[in-house]
Design a protein around this motif. Structure first.
Motif, PDB file in Angstrom:
ATOM      1  N   GLY A  95      64.710  15.026 -49.262  1.00 33.96           N
ATOM      2  CA  GLY A  95      64.871  14.190 -48.084  1.00 33.96           C
ATOM      3  C   GLY A  95      66.274  14.538 -47.437  1.00 33.96           C
ATOM      4  O   GLY A  95      67.187  14.938 -48.341  1.00 33.96           O
ATOM      5  N   TRP A 140      61.455  12.858 -52.360  1.00 35.99           N
ATOM      6  CA  TRP A 140      60.274  12.180 -51.676  1.00 35.99           C
ATOM      7  C   TRP A 140      58.948  12.770 -52.189  1.00 35.99           C
ATOM      8  O   TRP A 140      58.990  13.844 -52.295  1.00 35.99           O
ATOM      9  CB  TRP A 140      60.338  12.064 -50.261  1.00 35.99           C
ATOM     10  CG  TRP A 140      61.494  11.118 -49.739  1.00 35.99           C
ATOM     11  CD1 TRP A 140      62.648  11.489 -49.751  1.00 35.99           C
ATOM     12  CD2 TRP A 140      61.452   9.793 -49.233  1.00 35.99           C
ATOM     13  NE1 TRP A 140      63.682  10.522 -49.443  1.00 35.99           N
ATOM     14  CE2 TRP A 140      62.664   9.509 -48.971  1.00 35.99           C
ATOM     15  CE3 TRP A 140      60.451   9.024 -49.092  1.00 35.99           C
ATOM     16  CZ2 TRP A 140      63.025   8.245 -48.355  1.00 35.99           C
ATOM     17  CZ3 TRP A 140      60.719   7.665 -48.385  1.00 35.99           C
ATOM     18  CH2 TRP A 140      61.886   7.630 -48.022  1.00 35.99           C
ATOM     19  N   THR A 167      54.220  12.384 -52.879  1.00 39.15           N
ATOM     20  CA  THR A 167      53.153  11.667 -52.683  1.00 39.15           C
ATOM     21  C   THR A 167      52.469  11.208 -53.676  1.00 39.15           C
ATOM     22  O   THR A 167      52.575  11.878 -54.668  1.00 39.15           O
ATOM     23  CB  THR A 167      52.266  12.755 -51.776  1.00 39.15           C
ATOM     24  OG1 THR A 167      51.966  13.730 -52.363  1.00 39.15           O
ATOM     25  CG2 THR A 167      52.742  12.812 -50.352  1.00 39.15           C
ATOM     26  N   VAL A 179      53.737   6.742 -50.711  1.00 39.14           N
ATOM     27  CA  VAL A 179      54.711   7.763 -50.823  1.00 39.14           C
ATOM     28  C   VAL A 179      56.016   7.123 -51.439  1.00 39.14           C
ATOM     29  O   VAL A 179      56.245   5.893 -51.448  1.00 39.14           O
ATOM     30  CB  VAL A 179      55.313   8.258 -49.264  1.00 39.14           C
ATOM     31  CG1 VAL A 179      56.573   9.024 -49.468  1.00 39.14           C
ATOM     32  CG2 VAL A 179      54.134   9.076 -48.541  1.00 39.14           C
ATOM     33  N   ARG A 239      60.041   7.337 -53.325  1.00 35.41           N
ATOM     34  CA  ARG A 239      61.371   7.823 -53.194  1.00 35.41           C
ATOM     35  C   ARG A 239      62.041   8.153 -54.463  1.00 35.41           C
ATOM     36  O   ARG A 239      62.032   6.627 -55.069  1.00 35.41           O
ATOM     37  CB  ARG A 239      62.327   7.295 -51.991  1.00 35.41           C
ATOM     38  CG  ARG A 239      63.592   7.511 -52.097  1.00 35.41           C
ATOM     39  CD  ARG A 239      64.305   6.675 -50.953  1.00 35.41           C
ATOM     40  NE  ARG A 239      65.614   7.045 -50.584  1.00 35.41           N
ATOM     41  CZ  ARG A 239      66.580   6.862 -51.221  1.00 35.41           C
ATOM     42  NH1 ARG A 239      66.573   5.766 -52.399  1.00 35.41           N
ATOM     43  NH2 ARG A 239      67.833   7.266 -50.958  1.00 35.41           N
ATOM     44  N   THR A 272      58.371   2.720 -54.115  1.00 35.42           N
ATOM     45  CA  THR A 272      57.073   3.204 -53.370  1.00 35.42           C
ATOM     46  C   THR A 272      57.026   2.379 -52.166  1.00 35.42           C
ATOM     47  O   THR A 272      57.471   1.440 -51.871  1.00 35.42           O
ATOM     48  CB  THR A 272      55.816   2.874 -54.160  1.00 35.42           C
ATOM     49  OG1 THR A 272      55.957   1.398 -54.528  1.00 35.42           O
ATOM     50  CG2 THR A 272      55.969   3.863 -55.688  1.00 35.42           C
ATOM     51  N   TYR A 273      56.157   3.275 -51.142  1.00 35.80           N
ATOM     52  CA  TYR A 273      55.818   2.758 -49.821  1.00 35.80           C
ATOM     53  C   TYR A 273      54.518   2.943 -49.494  1.00 35.80           C
ATOM     54  O   TYR A 273      53.868   4.103 -49.703  1.00 35.80           O
ATOM     55  CB  TYR A 273      56.593   3.352 -48.774  1.00 35.80           C
ATOM     56  CG  TYR A 273      58.002   3.464 -49.008  1.00 35.80           C
ATOM     57  CD1 TYR A 273      58.833   2.613 -48.164  1.00 35.80           C
ATOM     58  CD2 TYR A 273      58.798   4.232 -49.555  1.00 35.80           C
ATOM     59  CE1 TYR A 273      60.254   2.632 -47.972  1.00 35.80           C
ATOM     60  CE2 TYR A 273      60.309   4.346 -49.803  1.00 35.80           C
ATOM     61  CZ  TYR A 273      60.959   3.364 -48.918  1.00 35.80           C
ATOM     62  OH  TYR A 273      62.302   3.370 -49.052  1.00 35.80           O
ATOM     63  N   LEU A 319      60.305  11.829 -42.905  1.00 32.68           N
ATOM     64  CA  LEU A 319      59.529  12.386 -43.823  1.00 32.68           C
ATOM     65  C   LEU A 319      57.908  12.740 -43.210  1.00 32.68           C
ATOM     66  O   LEU A 319      57.742  11.613 -42.814  1.00 32.68           O
ATOM     67  CB  LEU A 319      59.350  11.797 -45.238  1.00 32.68           C
ATOM     68  CG  LEU A 319      60.593  11.831 -46.112  1.00 32.68           C
ATOM     69  CD1 LEU A 319      60.892  13.377 -46.496  1.00 32.68           C
ATOM     70  CD2 LEU A 319      61.774  11.166 -45.725  1.00 32.68           C
ATOM     71  N   THR A 379      63.508   7.243 -43.585  1.00 29.50           N
ATOM     72  CA  THR A 379      64.256   6.857 -44.800  1.00 29.50           C
ATOM     73  C   THR A 379      64.421   5.432 -45.170  1.00 29.50           C
ATOM     74  O   THR A 379      64.846   5.110 -46.051  1.00 29.50           O
ATOM     75  CB  THR A 379      65.515   7.771 -45.086  1.00 29.50           C
ATOM     76  OG1 THR A 379      66.505   7.602 -43.703  1.00 29.50           O
ATOM     77  CG2 THR A 379      65.188   9.432 -44.927  1.00 29.50           C
TER      78      THR A 379
END
Length: 284
Positions: free
Chosen positions: A16, A22, A24, A31, A33, A42-43, A62, A76
């Motif tokens: 990134g 980053w 998957t 997603v 980081r 995680t997101y 991203l 981000t």
């Protein structure tokens, strides 16, 4: 060779603009980081499920494709936006930043190539048949993509004109593609166990691997003039020079299923293992 444990199902990875990795997580619908030396963050990506390929957009966010037919944008700082293409269930897969300030992605089940602006406006272009897969920006101002089932490499201009180039090896199954350090495009042939090189005028050279059953998958350019690629069934990372010299690096875990890879902010190559890990391999 260093390793970081992750949740299961990492699939694709990119570096990134914040000098973090980053990637998957296709099974947990997230997603993640990772700053080198740290632990993954995680997101959740809401109604988008099965995130696939991820790349950095021209806006510093991203961008990723998903199995639920969404295109996702994640900043981000964790702000998420989702976009749906006009063609239902179009199967977005590969995605890359284009030379025109937009993102370009393949629609594998619809047989199309699409363009999305950073504000979410989508235009689709016919690229009928052949399961378009990975896509990358070429050195000639066009986008280049693989057609897995049609056994061709495609070129699309930013105005939507498509040209196809047939591969010499029948049923080679091209998948990953990247711009090489030599002004050509380099791609993997997952079914033939070969690496291919195509010049911008369409001249193709193929390099057989020592392990033809290794199933090469993703490919990227390293910092040292070599191309790096994953061998999904061979459980290794391998490099190839512009003149075809190959060198393999076995991975530390058996049957780890390496998929995507990227040049990290620390000048090492990082790859994701679907069993749940990231591996770092120094390039020197």
């Amino acid at each position: 060779m260093d390793m970081v444990t992750t949740p299961p199902g990492p699939y694709a990875i990119t570096t990134g603009p914040d000098r973090a990795l980053w990637f998957t997580l296709v099974h947990s619908h997230q997603v993640a980081r990772l700053e080198p030396g740290g632990r993954p963050q995680t997101y959740d990506i809401g109604p988008a499920t099965g995130p696939m390929i991820i790349t950095v957009g021209p806006d510093g966010a991203l961008w990723f494709t998903s199995r639920s037919h969404h295109i996702g944008r994640l900043t981000t700082t964790g702000d998420l936006a989702l976009f749906t293409a006009p063609t239902p269930e179009s199967g977005p897969y590969g995605i890359t930043a284009g030379p025109d300030g937009a993102l370009w992605f393949t629609q594998s089940t619809a047989g199309r190539i699409a363009r999305i602006t950073t504000t979410g406006d989508i235009t689709e272009f016919p690229a009928t048949g052949g399961f378009p897969s990975a896509i990358t920006a070429g050195p000639d101002g066009a986008l280049w993509f693989t057609r897995n089932q049609a056994n061709t490499i495609g070129r699309i201009t930013t105005t939507g004109d498509v040209t196809d180039f047939d591969l010499p090896t029948p049923q080679a199954g091209p998948v990953g593609i990247t711009a090489g350090p030599d002004g050509a495009l380099w791609f993997t042939e997952i079914l033939a166990g070969q690496i291919g090189r195509i010049t911008t005028d369409g001249t193709i050279t193929e390099f057989p691997l020592p392990d033809r059953a290794g199933r090469p998958h993703a490919i990227t350019t390293g910092p040292d003039g070599r191309l790096w690629f994953t061998e999904w069934a061979g459980n290794r990372l391998t490099t190839i020079t512009a003149d075809g010299h190959l060198e393999g690096h076995d991975l530390p875990l058996p049957d780890s299923e390496p998929h995507g890879l990227t040049l990290g902010p620390d000048n090492a190559v990082w790859t994701v293992l679907e069993i749940g890990a990231l591996v770092r391999l120094p390039t020197t």
